[in-house]
Design an enzyme around this catalytic site. Structure first.
Site, PDB file in Angstrom:
ATOM      1  N   CYS A   1       1.073  -1.168  -0.242  1.00  0.00           N
ATOM      2  CA  CYS A   1      -0.436   0.336  -0.191  1.00  0.00           C
ATOM      3  C   CYS A   1       0.537   0.903   0.108  1.00  0.00           C
ATOM      4  O   CYS A   1       1.040   1.885   0.843  1.00  0.00           O
ATOM      5  CB  CYS A   1      -1.291   0.254   1.470  1.00  0.00           C
ATOM      6  SG  CYS A   1      -1.920  -1.269   1.501  1.00  0.00           S
TER       7      CYS A   1
ATOM      8  N   TYR B   1      21.296  -7.121  -3.848  1.00  0.00           N
ATOM      9  CA  TYR B   1      20.823  -6.095  -3.401  1.00  0.00           C
ATOM     10  C   TYR B   1      18.680  -6.123  -3.288  1.00  0.00           C
ATOM     11  O   TYR B   1      18.178  -5.080  -2.913  1.00  0.00           O
ATOM     12  CB  TYR B   1      21.132  -4.383  -3.671  1.00  0.00           C
ATOM     13  CG  TYR B   1      22.714  -4.100  -3.070  1.00  0.00           C
ATOM     14  CD1 TYR B   1      23.295  -4.525  -1.314  1.00  0.00           C
ATOM     15  CD2 TYR B   1      24.010  -3.867  -4.447  1.00  0.00           C
ATOM     16  CE1 TYR B   1      24.407  -3.925  -1.436  1.00  0.00           C
ATOM     17  CE2 TYR B   1      24.863  -3.876  -3.804  1.00  0.00           C
ATOM     18  CZ  TYR B   1      25.453  -3.867  -2.261  1.00  0.00           C
ATOM     19  OH  TYR B   1      27.047  -4.040  -2.095  1.00  0.00           O
TER      20      TYR B   1
HETATM   21  N1  LLP Z   1      32.610  -2.808   0.085  1.00  0.00           N
HETATM   22  C1  LLP Z   1      31.915  -0.996   1.131  1.00  0.00           C
HETATM   23  C2  LLP Z   1      33.167  -0.631   2.165  1.00  0.00           C
HETATM   24  C3  LLP Z   1      30.760  -1.083   0.290  1.00  0.00           C
HETATM   25  O1  LLP Z   1      30.204   0.102   1.198  1.00  0.00           O
HETATM   26  C4  LLP Z   1      29.990  -1.749  -0.608  1.00  0.00           C
HETATM   27  C5  LLP Z   1      29.110  -1.258  -0.618  1.00  0.00           C
HETATM   28  C6  LLP Z   1      31.023  -2.186  -0.745  1.00  0.00           C
HETATM   29  C7  LLP Z   1      32.356  -2.474  -0.918  1.00  0.00           C
HETATM   30  C8  LLP Z   1      30.449  -3.528  -2.350  1.00  0.00           C
HETATM   31  O2  LLP Z   1      29.860  -2.550  -3.497  1.00  0.00           O
HETATM   32  P1  LLP Z   1      29.449  -3.388  -5.165  1.00  0.00           P
HETATM   33  O3  LLP Z   1      30.875  -3.544  -5.528  1.00  0.00           O
HETATM   34  O4  LLP Z   1      28.178  -3.884  -4.022  1.00  0.00           O
HETATM   35  O5  LLP Z   1      28.824  -1.860  -5.505  1.00  0.00           O
HETATM   36  N2  LLP Z   1      21.867  -1.126  -1.970  1.00  0.00           N
HETATM   37  C9  LLP Z   1      22.635  -0.341  -3.277  1.00  0.00           C
HETATM   38  C10 LLP Z   1      24.396  -0.210  -3.158  1.00  0.00           C
HETATM   39  C11 LLP Z   1      24.856   0.549  -1.581  1.00  0.00           C
HETATM   40  C12 LLP Z   1      26.679  -0.776  -1.679  1.00  0.00           C
HETATM   41  C13 LLP Z   1      26.763   0.258  -0.543  1.00  0.00           C
HETATM   42  N3  LLP Z   1      27.948  -0.021  -0.131  1.00  0.00           N
HETATM   43  C14 LLP Z   1      21.976  -0.655  -4.034  1.00  0.00           C
HETATM   44  O6  LLP Z   1      20.973  -1.424  -4.118  1.00  0.00           O
HETATM   45  O7  LLP Z   1      22.383  -0.683  -5.605  1.00  0.00           O
END
Ligand code: LLP
Length: 434
Positions: free
Chosen positions: A362, A390
């Site tokens: 909702c 995510y």
């Molecule tokens: N290392 C650190 C310190 C981080 O904060 C993150 C992600 C990663 C590695 C991994 O990043 P990746 O390779 O997954 O881009 N919820 C959001 C994304 C948030 C990312 C947070 N930090 C989305 O759905 O797009």
């Protein structure tokens, strides 16, 4: 509102999903027919390809071949135990951000020495838990955290291995909510302050400086921000080591993007070839390297299968109401993110209509896709693509909706790795008033 459009070639509508393909009787992941899985387990259900995860990992492994490198999967992207097992068995370490994630790594049989602990708000009990578990490194994000961690370690007669997250102040050119390496955001310590903070860390009895780290943002689709960040970090390594503080490892974080919708991020091996060229040129090629990829290891390996409940024509918009919602797939509501939506068993010969694909929650924000041309009827099943990262890890119980089931596909096998949550599961732990 009705339009008829030519049907789209399946190769155009399966962005970046390496282990997904249409066969005569519908969509398959590896050798498993997704419609049959949905019949067996119900919807919404997340389905992941083990082969796709390992292929994504292999690109990093190729990139680092012959180097002293450790890949620490950023498990916030998808922390389900079955997924962690895949990466633990392939030799990965883990980037964690809470005591809860640490317990998940332990439950999945991960190697604690390959765990690094990131995050701006580690609590004392979490620090203690991580020291007891013997993790490889704390990625510290502030000077105050250094003092607290040293105190916690000394009280336990331990020495905490630390790296300091520096903020290289480069623009990753991504959504502002997932950009982390710019001034004015809560992560890391300022580049200008880093040397003085390293001196402070080196003076604390409970700490052993082992590394330096950075992470500039997520869903990055260009190499330039990484190259710029590397330059900034290497400048610091030079001045920190000149001050007599040896840096054993350099951790370049995660952030590499995936293809959601005509995105073309560099492949991990190509990106690292370029980055390692710079590292070598600056004379740091023999240092131990670490990376923390999340999305790029799992994002395109997963889909969410959902059923069309109702088609609701409107004056301005047509709605395709599905049984998955923002509690299962929060990214569109949170970041206006795009996920491709495709039929599980395509219909032929009927006309295509443009719909907003929405869930039962909702909230007007509960949409999964806007203005999507679909050939569907109630009862049909759809696959929401690029749902490996995510999605489940950010799922909630809003509207007392139990979280979806999860399945890991491996060749012809399909393993249930998480049972669908019941309503009773969602209020377990709640207490009635006397
Ligand atoms: N290392 C650190 C310190 C981080 O904060 C993150 C992600 C990663 C590695 C991994 O990043 P990746 O390779 O997954 O881009 N919820 C959001 C994304 C948030 C990312 C947070 N930090 C989305 O759905 O797009």
């Amino acid at each position: 509102m009705k339009i008829t459009s030519p049907s789209v070639a399946s190769s155009d509508v399966l962005p970046g999903a390496p282990q997904l393909a249409y066969r005569q009787d519908g969509l398959y992941m590896e050798d498993v027919r997704l419609d049959a899985l949905a019949s067996q387990h119900g919807t919404p259900v997340f389905v992941y390809s083990r082969a796709a995860m390992l292929a994504a990992l292999a690109a990093y492994q190729r990139g680092f071949a012959g180097r002293n490198a450790q890949i620490c999967y950023a498990m916030k992207a998808n922390s389900s135990l079955g997924v962690l097992q895949v990466f633990a068995r392939a030799g990965c370490g883990f980037d964690i951000v809470s005591g809860g994630e640490l317990e998940r790594v332990q439950a999945a049989g991960g190697d604690m020495r390959k765990v690094i602990f990131s995050g701006v708000g580690k609590t004392r009990p979490e620090m203690k838990q991580a020291l007891e578990a013997g993790i490889g490194c704390f990625n510290v994000e502030s000077e105050a955290e250094l003092d607290v961690l040293s105190g916690v370690a000394l009280a336990m007669h331990r020495i905490a291995p630390v790296s300091i997250r520096v903020n290289p102040n480069v623009d990753p050119k991504t959504h502002p909510y997932i950009s982390t390496g710019l001034k004015g955001n809560k992560f890391g310590v300022a580049h200008e302050d880093a040397l003085q903070i390293y001196r402070h860390a080196a003076s604390l009895k409970g700490l052993q400086v082992v590394g330096i780290d950075c992470h500039i943002g997520s869903q990055i689709t260009e190499a330039t921000p990484y190259l710029d960040a590397m330059d900034r970090v290497l400048d610091l390594v030079q001045s920190i080591e000149a001050a007599g503080i040896p840096i054993e490892h350099i951790d370049f974080g995660g952030g590499l993007g995936i293809n959601y919708n005509q995105d073309s991020p560099p492949a991990a091996d190509a990106l690292w070839q370029e980055l390692l060229g710079k590292l070598d040129a600056r004379g740091y090629g023999s240092k131990k390297l670490m990376v923390e990829p999340g999305r790029s290891l799992v994002g395109n390996a997963g889909v969410c299968l959902t059923e069309v409940l109702y088609l609701k024509p409107g004056e301005e918009k047509n709605f395709c109401i599905i049984d998955a919602a923002m509690n299962d797939l929060p990214r569109p509501a949170m970041y206006q993110a795009f996920h491709a939506i495709v039929p599980v068993v395509p219909r032929r010969g009927t006309s295509t209509t443009v719909y907003d694909v929405v869930g039962p929650v909702c909230e007007s924000g509960d949409w999964i896709g806007r203005d999507r041309a679909l050939t569907v009827a109630a009862g049909d099943r759809l696959a929401v693509l690029s749902a490996g990262a995510y999605c489940m890890s950010m799922a909630s119980n809003y509207n007392t909706r139990g979280r979806a089931a999860e399945i890991l596909v491996d060749g012809t096998q399909a393993h249930l790795i998480r049972a669908r949550e019941t309503a009773a599961d969602t209020f377990r732990g709640e207490k009635l008033l006397p």
